[in-house]
Design an enzyme around this catalytic site. Structure first.
Site, PDB file in Angstrom:
ATOM      1  N   ASP A  58       6.113  -5.042   5.680  1.00 35.82           N
ATOM      2  CA  ASP A  58       6.558  -6.399   6.001  1.00 35.82           C
ATOM      3  C   ASP A  58       6.573  -7.336   4.773  1.00 35.82           C
ATOM      4  OD1 ASP A  58       7.339  -8.207   8.180  1.00 35.82           O
ATOM      5  OD2 ASP A  58       5.530  -9.282   7.620  1.00 35.82           O
ATOM      6  N   GLU A  62      -9.525  -0.813  12.032  1.00 35.22           N
ATOM      7  CA  GLU A  62     -10.215  -1.774  11.147  1.00 35.22           C
ATOM      8  C   GLU A  62     -10.024  -3.237  11.572  1.00 35.22           C
ATOM      9  OE1 GLU A  62      -8.453  -1.418   7.233  1.00 35.22           O
ATOM     10  OE2 GLU A  62      -6.458  -1.889   7.980  1.00 35.22           O
ATOM     11  N   ARG A 120       0.955  -5.285  -4.973  1.00 34.56           N
ATOM     12  CA  ARG A 120       1.185  -6.315  -3.942  1.00 34.56           C
ATOM     13  C   ARG A 120       1.647  -7.613  -4.603  1.00 34.56           C
ATOM     14  NH1 ARG A 120      -0.721  -4.078   0.812  1.00 34.56           N
ATOM     15  NH2 ARG A 120      -2.507  -2.675   0.599  1.00 34.56           N
ATOM     16  N   THR A 134       5.016   2.237   5.868  1.00 36.95           N
ATOM     17  CA  THR A 134       3.611   1.847   6.029  1.00 36.95           C
ATOM     18  C   THR A 134       2.914   2.835   6.950  1.00 36.95           C
ATOM     19  OG1 THR A 134       2.038   0.272   6.988  1.00 36.95           O
ATOM     20  CG2 THR A 134       4.272   0.097   7.801  1.00 36.95           C
ATOM     21  N   ILE A 135       1.695   3.181   6.583  1.00 36.76           N
ATOM     22  CA  ILE A 135       0.933   4.066   7.477  1.00 36.76           C
ATOM     23  C   ILE A 135       0.588   3.330   8.771  1.00 36.76           C
ATOM     24  CG2 ILE A 135      -0.059   5.465   5.611  1.00 36.76           C
ATOM     25  CD1 ILE A 135      -2.759   3.945   6.212  1.00 36.76           C
ATOM     26  N   ASP A 136       0.653   1.990   8.751  1.00 33.82           N
ATOM     27  CA  ASP A 136       0.223   1.202   9.921  1.00 33.82           C
ATOM     28  C   ASP A 136       1.217   1.253  11.088  1.00 33.82           C
ATOM     29  OD1 ASP A 136      -1.832   0.459   8.233  1.00 33.82           O
ATOM     30  OD2 ASP A 136      -0.923  -1.463   7.713  1.00 33.82           O
ATOM     31  N   ARG A 183     -25.211  12.896  18.886  1.00 30.16           N
ATOM     32  CA  ARG A 183     -25.087  11.570  18.289  1.00 30.16           C
ATOM     33  C   ARG A 183     -23.848  10.843  18.781  1.00 30.16           C
ATOM     34  NH1 ARG A 183     -26.254  13.543  12.112  1.00 30.16           N
ATOM     35  NH2 ARG A 183     -28.430  12.877  12.053  1.00 30.16           N
ATOM     36  N   GLY A 201       0.846  -1.207   0.000  1.00 29.24           N
ATOM     37  CA  GLY A 201       0.000   0.000   0.000  1.00 29.24           C
ATOM     38  C   GLY A 201       0.870   1.241   0.000  1.00 29.24           C
ATOM     39  N   MET A 254      -7.599   2.819   9.411  1.00 27.63           N
ATOM     40  CA  MET A 254      -6.803   1.668   8.972  1.00 27.63           C
ATOM     41  C   MET A 254      -5.827   1.230  10.068  1.00 27.63           C
ATOM     42  SD  MET A 254      -5.904   2.326   4.997  1.00 27.63           S
ATOM     43  CE  MET A 254      -7.100   2.052   3.697  1.00 27.63           C
ATOM     44  N   GLY A 255      -4.909   0.343   9.705  1.00 31.38           N
ATOM     45  CA  GLY A 255      -3.902  -0.119  10.657  1.00 31.38           C
ATOM     46  C   GLY A 255      -3.665  -1.614  10.600  1.00 31.38           C
ATOM     47  N   ARG A 256      -4.500  -2.272   9.760  1.00 31.33           N
ATOM     48  CA  ARG A 256      -4.433  -3.728   9.621  1.00 31.33           C
ATOM     49  C   ARG A 256      -4.562  -4.430  10.975  1.00 31.33           C
ATOM     50  NH1 ARG A 256      -1.154  -5.593   4.639  1.00 31.33           N
ATOM     51  NH2 ARG A 256      -3.162  -5.615   3.615  1.00 31.33           N
ATOM     52  N   HIS A 314      -8.962   5.343   2.356  1.00 35.18           N
ATOM     53  CA  HIS A 314      -7.718   5.722   1.674  1.00 35.18           C
ATOM     54  C   HIS A 314      -7.404   7.202   1.751  1.00 35.18           C
ATOM     55  CE1 HIS A 314      -8.725   1.723   0.380  1.00 35.18           C
ATOM     56  NE2 HIS A 314      -7.439   1.543   0.131  1.00 35.18           N
ATOM     57  N   ARG A 365     -23.866   7.401  13.783  1.00 36.36           N
ATOM     58  CA  ARG A 365     -23.382   7.475  12.399  1.00 36.36           C
ATOM     59  C   ARG A 365     -21.982   6.867  12.319  1.00 36.36           C
ATOM     60  NH1 ARG A 365     -27.889   8.628  12.055  1.00 36.36           N
ATOM     61  NH2 ARG A 365     -28.907  10.337  10.933  1.00 36.36           N
ATOM     62  N   ASP A 383       3.501  -0.787  11.844  1.00 36.60           N
ATOM     63  CA  ASP A 383       3.546  -2.099  12.504  1.00 36.60           C
ATOM     64  C   ASP A 383       4.837  -2.884  12.249  1.00 36.60           C
ATOM     65  OD1 ASP A 383       3.108  -2.583   9.836  1.00 36.60           O
ATOM     66  OD2 ASP A 383       1.402  -3.924  10.103  1.00 36.60           O
TER      67      ASP A 383
HETATM   68  O1  F6P Z   1      -0.985  -1.735   5.065  1.00 38.15           O
HETATM   69  C1  F6P Z   1      -1.480  -0.509   4.671  1.00 38.15           C
HETATM   70  C2  F6P Z   1      -2.944  -0.553   4.510  1.00 38.15           C
HETATM   71  O2  F6P Z   1      -3.327   0.766   4.234  1.00 38.15           O
HETATM   72  C3  F6P Z   1      -3.761  -1.136   5.678  1.00 38.15           C
HETATM   73  O3  F6P Z   1      -3.915  -0.199   6.704  1.00 38.15           O
HETATM   74  C4  F6P Z   1      -5.038  -1.530   4.996  1.00 38.15           C
HETATM   75  O4  F6P Z   1      -5.665  -2.603   5.658  1.00 38.15           O
HETATM   76  C5  F6P Z   1      -4.579  -1.952   3.662  1.00 38.15           C
HETATM   77  O5  F6P Z   1      -3.349  -1.325   3.414  1.00 38.15           O
HETATM   78  C6  F6P Z   1      -5.572  -1.605   2.563  1.00 38.15           C
HETATM   79  O6  F6P Z   1      -4.977  -1.843   1.353  1.00 38.15           O
HETATM   80  P1  F6P Z   1      -5.616  -1.756  -0.093  1.00 38.15           P
HETATM   81  O7  F6P Z   1      -6.971  -1.135   0.017  1.00 38.15           O
HETATM   82  O8  F6P Z   1      -4.656  -0.933  -0.862  1.00 38.15           O
HETATM   83  O9  F6P Z   1      -5.663  -3.158  -0.585  1.00 38.15           O
END
Ligand code: F6P
Length: 342
Positions: A103, A222, A72, A125-127, A162, A10, A169-171, A272, A266, A129
């Protein structure tokens, strides 16, 4: 000597800043010929390249995405893929590759290194991790964007009395949720590292209501899931590294909270937006430092290494020690967040 650069997985804000730094120092200080490999490892399977000269890197610093593209693609998942990569590298006289990735992409770099392709890694990675580095580049920008979203959602949640849920995100880790949640003053932060009880979440929101707070802001990563349940996925497929598409926990929570509490709820999925656009100043500086350190590793023949941040110093660590070891959130930080819940 010819040096290739690729970005895989990503995208993350700052990839172009890394490319700029690698190419500039590679050409100006080391006299290398620099070549861009298109769309991650796919570009080395299919021999898809683009020249990288000083003109090609002009104006790149603030630009989001990757001028090289990304994918990927996993060469180890296609018949003869690794050999194809080695043949293409040889035919094009590429002596070393700077691999910008998380990774999965860096895992391929490590395996390709073992069969003869000299690689160095840059943690992207934005995650956030990846292990053995305090921060990956791109994370700071994602947190900044998520924090801004929380600020904006706060005012509308308050005006309408509300519950608003923000899914980030963050996997499989909760870094973005935790840091953005603390920065934005979220009332509840849910992370994959600590599965939640839906009844507790609802009770907490009701207690807030009883104490006069007629709105609540929930940030959920997520990869979070209720205790004892399976992870919540968007579809049934997996990518070439075996990862499912995560997503949907925000809507699950929204329905449950509304059902239990009766409060109008809500859900916003930031998606993204967290990954697109310009990097923050912090990420531009970090990406630049990483890029410079990566080309220095190539110059010094230190292959099989990844550049990393330790404190405020850039160091290098063996790729083999990074791969497959997920860096989960600092639970002390999660305890701090809990002090501000309610
Ligand atoms: O690993 C980066 C990341 O943005 C995760 O946070 C997310 O789960 C995933 O990629 C989403 O990837 P894509 O929508 O590009 O398949």
């Amino acid at each position: 000597m010819k040096v290739g650069v690729l970005s895989g997985g990503g995208d993350a804000p700052g990839i172009n800043a890394v490319i700029r730094a690698v190419v500039r120092k590679g050409i100006r200080n080391y006299g290398y010929e620099m070549i861009g490999i298109k769309d991650g490892w796919r570009g080395l399977v299919e021999a898809a390249y683009t020249p990288l000269n000083l003109e090609a890197i002009s104006g790149l610093l603030p630009r989001g995405g990757s001028i090289l593209g990304t994918s990927r693609t996993n060469p180890f998942k296609c018949e003869g893929g690794p050999q194809q990569v080695l043949n293409n590298v040889r035919e094009n006289s590429i002596a070393a590759v700077v691999v910008i990735g998380g990774d999965d992409t860096l895992g391929v770099a490590h395996k390709m290194g073992e069969i003869g392709l000299p690689c160095v890694g840059v943690p992207k990675t934005i995650d956030n991790d990846l292990g053995l580095t305090d921060y990956t580049f791109g994370f700071h920008t994602a947190v900044h964007i998520a924090c801004e979203a929380i600020d904006r959602l706060h005012t509308t949640a308050e005006a309408h009395h509300r519950v608003i849920i923000l899914e980030v995100m963050g996997r499989y880790t909760g870094w973005i949720a935790l840091e953005a949640g603390i920065a934005g003053g979220a009332d509840i932060i849910l992370i994959p590292e600590e599965p939640f009880e839906i009844d507790e979440v609802c009770k907490f929101i009701e207690q807030r209501l009883e104490s006069g707070k007629t709105f609540s802001l929930v940030v959920v990563a997520e990869g979070s899931k209720p205790k004892g349940a399976k992870k919540i996925v968007y579809g049934t497929g997996v990518d070439e590294f075996g990862h499912p598409r995560l997503g949907g926990v925000g809507y699950y929570l929204g329905k449950e909270i509304e059902r239990c509490t009766g409060i109008d709820t809500r859900v916003v999925v930031l998606g993204h937006l967290q990954r697109g656009g310009s990097p923050t100043a912090y990420d531009r500086v970090l990406a630049t430092r990483y890029g410079i350190a990566a080309i220095d590793l190539v110059y010094n023949g230190q292959f099989g290494q990844m550049v990393a941040l330790r404190g405020n110093k850039i160091v290098s660590v063996p790729l083999k020690d990074v791969i497959g070891k997920r860096k989960t959130v600092d639970l002390e930080l999660y305890e701090i967040a809990k002090i501000f819940s309610g």
